[in-house]
Scaffold this active site. Sequence first.
Site, short mmCIF file in Angstrom:
data_model
loop_
_atom_site.label_atom_id
_atom_site.label_comp_id
_atom_site.label_asym_id
_atom_site.label_seq_id
_atom_site.Cartn_x
_atom_site.Cartn_y
_atom_site.Cartn_z
CG ASP A 23 -2.11 -0.80 1.16
OD1 ASP A 23 -2.27 -1.49 0.15
OD2 ASP A 23 -2.92 -0.75 2.10
CE LYS A 80 -6.99 -1.22 -0.20
NZ LYS A 80 -6.98 -2.68 -0.27
N GLY A 152 -5.40 -3.12 8.74
CA GLY A 152 -5.10 -1.95 9.57
C GLY A 152 -4.91 -2.24 11.04
N GLY A 213 -3.23 -7.31 8.33
CA GLY A 213 -2.58 -7.40 9.63
C GLY A 213 -1.13 -7.84 9.60
N GLY A 234 -0.35 -3.78 3.91
CA GLY A 234 -1.03 -2.49 3.87
C GLY A 234 -0.34 -1.49 4.76
CB SER A 235 -1.26 -0.29 8.09
OG SER A 235 -2.58 -0.35 7.62
#
Lengths: 291, 188
Positions: A23, A80, A152, A213, A234-235
Amino acid sequence: MKPSRNPLGEDLARMLKGGVIMDVVTAEQAKIAEKAGAVSVMALERIPSDIRAHGGIARMSDPALIAKIKKAVTIPVMAKVRIGHTAEARILEALNIDFIDESEVLTPADPFHHIDKRPFKVPFVCGATNLGEALRRINEGAAMIRTKGEAGTGNVVEAVRHLKLILREIRDLQSMNGRALKTFAREQRIPMDLLKHVRKLQKLPVVMFTAGGIATPADAALLMDIGAEGVFVGSGIFTSENPAKTARAMVEATTHFQDSRLLLKVSTNLGEAMSGLDIASLPVKMQERGW
Amino acid sequence: MTVGVLALQGDVSEHHEVLRGLRVASFDVRTPADLAGVDRLIIPGGESTAISLLLQSSGLFQEIIARHIKRTLPIFGTCAGAILLAKRIEGTNTPKSLALLNITIDRNAYGTQLDSFEERISVPVLGRKLLRVSFIRAPKITATGEGVEILAMHKKVPVLVRQGSILASACHPEVQCEIRLHEYFLKI
């Protein structure tokens, strides 16, 4: 078995296998990701952990931002759209995006249906928490599946749960008789021929990545070892203390997930990982979005 | 004969599948020790930037070049594999390549995923039956130098080339379950 819905999209997904999709929210981050060995970047306005913190309605990002990120890198770019939001998907296809993620991380737009992905040439990746959900998405035309996990959170437990569940359900198909299969197909709203095809293949007919996660190289290796074909982070990268180093370490760990000594090396002195959230206390569980 | 498939990233299992169809033993190659155990190497499709970095960090980069120069390692590269073999790469953010094949290649020259396509191409060395292939965000071979033989063209652009014991294609026969090009590679 019917011919696949989007053979070229499924082929692109095959080329991403064994890789890390990251991301990114700016062109600079996209460049860092590419330099670190990402196979693709997911262009978005906010990473999932910030979407959680920010609240409100999360939508497709401004195409200007996505276009800027596309210009900055040579690897494929994903973006997205909201679940069921066919118009957002058409906008991204017009932007010449390489892959669309119909994502539960954004606020769903259609309470009844996901996007009918078959008329699109651009391929879609969709989330799934179990085999039935994965096969509904494939039947709608998804060219790639990612297990949802809980985005997240920096907590890998849901990613492990969904991946293990899908793999187990695929194995369990072998011991089902015709009647049990029929019941499963009816309850899960999927065609019998697709189900039989998966029983024979003993895997999904499209590439399956894992997501949600993943915060450390060890998390990535854990999921590859369980049977993921690649990893979405992602994060976990750009909220870590040292994004470039973390990104590089994720890439090495995903390729060399069986090599303990290498995992030791890339996990050492990475600095603080993202802080993470306890899933039981979440007001919104993104994994529950999708039907 | 044992064939290695470079398994750093990309469509590795598709190549293994084709080799299984040809009843040839094939193995993943992730380390120099893995490479020592194989007679031939396939570099699959994938992202050339990612594979290049992983080649360098794993120590395989120098090892592959050394083995090839000693003439003990025929190599077949598809798509990203062809980029990684090329002497000259055009475009931005170009990866470091093994530079063993005397061609110039332009990454992603065919465009984005929306420009990807399937095709049947004529490959005279494989006989008259056309070869089914996919071009996935494919690179374009823009020039071929001395010693390079063009084995197939598509719209006047070379898409399959050979230089001695190196074979490289801009497209993917392996995702179409085509075995004939791999069979050809096993004989060179």
